[in-house]
Scaffold this active site. Structure first.
Site, PDB file in Angstrom:
ATOM      1  N   SER A 108      -1.141   0.146  -5.768  1.00 41.03           N
ATOM      2  CA  SER A 108      -1.831   1.225  -6.472  1.00 41.03           C
ATOM      3  C   SER A 108      -2.532   0.715  -7.732  1.00 41.03           C
ATOM      4  CB  SER A 108      -0.836   2.325  -6.825  1.00 41.03           C
ATOM      5  OG  SER A 108      -1.466   3.355  -7.535  1.00 41.03           O
ATOM      6  N   THR A 109      -1.904  -0.217  -8.426  1.00 38.06           N
ATOM      7  CA  THR A 109      -2.493  -0.760  -9.655  1.00 38.06           C
ATOM      8  C   THR A 109      -3.859  -1.368  -9.374  1.00 38.06           C
ATOM      9  OG1 THR A 109      -0.304  -1.187 -10.563  1.00 38.06           O
ATOM     10  CG2 THR A 109      -2.129  -2.401 -11.557  1.00 38.06           C
ATOM     11  N   ALA A 111      -5.731  -0.813  -6.524  1.00 37.28           N
ATOM     12  CA  ALA A 111      -6.594   0.206  -5.915  1.00 37.28           C
ATOM     13  C   ALA A 111      -7.257   1.078  -6.980  1.00 37.28           C
ATOM     14  CB  ALA A 111      -5.792   1.059  -4.943  1.00 37.28           C
ATOM     15  N   GLU A 133      -6.843 -10.627   1.990  1.00 36.74           N
ATOM     16  CA  GLU A 133      -8.271 -10.406   1.788  1.00 36.74           C
ATOM     17  C   GLU A 133      -8.441  -9.366   0.687  1.00 36.74           C
ATOM     18  OE1 GLU A 133      -6.927  -9.517   5.021  1.00 36.74           O
ATOM     19  OE2 GLU A 133      -7.172 -11.503   5.879  1.00 36.74           O
ATOM     20  N   GLN A 152       2.219  -4.470  -0.518  1.00 37.88           N
ATOM     21  CA  GLN A 152       3.575  -4.169  -0.057  1.00 37.88           C
ATOM     22  C   GLN A 152       3.640  -4.262   1.459  1.00 37.88           C
ATOM     23  OE1 GLN A 152       5.676  -0.162   0.070  1.00 37.88           O
ATOM     24  NE2 GLN A 152       6.786  -1.200  -1.569  1.00 37.88           N
TER      25      GLN A 152
END
EC number: 3.5.4.13
Length: 185
Positions: A108-109, A111, A133, A152
């Site tokens: 999330s960090t 994204a 990637e 993850q």
């Protein structure tokens, strides 16, 4: 298929070498988190990167991939150019059991900063360092931090072992070390 919990992941990592090196807790102080979580494992990105470049006017062709599409960089912080792409690999080496399929989701960090990580599933019986990637979807340069969390992995257990594993099929990405470029055989 069932999603496997932390105690199962720990047992497989510590007793069967499923993840090496294995961090048996979530490490997050001052870093992008990595290590064991409730229902997954946050893997770290290594410090070797292949950054896409147009210096050599190469054409990206998955059937005939040219090494001169990249520049190699070994660094603790990789800068991805705007709207560009980087390959890297996990610090961890994975050995996937025959009755398990592993899927990967992004952090999330990253994204929230427009950095997307993509990894295809880790097949039953596969082993190696995972090639990661990273896409920078923003019009600005973006940073990736080596030896910190990248993505993850979620472990899905099948009801029984598969008839043919990735190893049985002599998969082309079996036993990969470091960054592996596209292969078409």
């Amino acid at each position: 298929m069932a999603v496997m919990p932390d105690k199962w992941i720990r047992e497989k990592a510590e007793n069967f070498g499923m993840i090496e090196p294995f961090v048996n807790h979530k490490s997050s102080k001052g870093v992008i988190s990595f290590g064991l979580s409730s229902y997954g494992y946050d893997a770290r990105v290594d410090n070797k990167f292949k950054i896409f470049t147009n210096v050599n006017s190469a054409i990206v062709d998955p059937k005939n991939f040219s090494e001169n599409s990249f520049i190699d960089k070994e660094t603790d912080v990789c800068i991805i150019p705007p709207n560009s792409f980087v390959l890297a690999s996990t610090v961890e080496y994975f050995r996937i059991p025959r009755n398990v399929l592993v899927i990967c989701v992004g952090k999330s960090t990253y994204a929230r900063c427009g950095i997307i990580v993509n990894v295809t599933p880790l097949e039953p019986g596969w082993e190696g360092h995972v090639t990661l990637e990273f896409s920078n979807t923003t019009p600005l340069p973006a940073k990736i931090y080596a030896n910190e969390g990248a993505c993850q992995f979620v472990f899905l257990s099948g009801e029984s072992e598969c008839e043919k594993s990735y190893d049985d099929m002599k998969g082309k990405y079996m036993n990969q070390h470091g960054i592996t470029l596209p292969l078409v055989k």
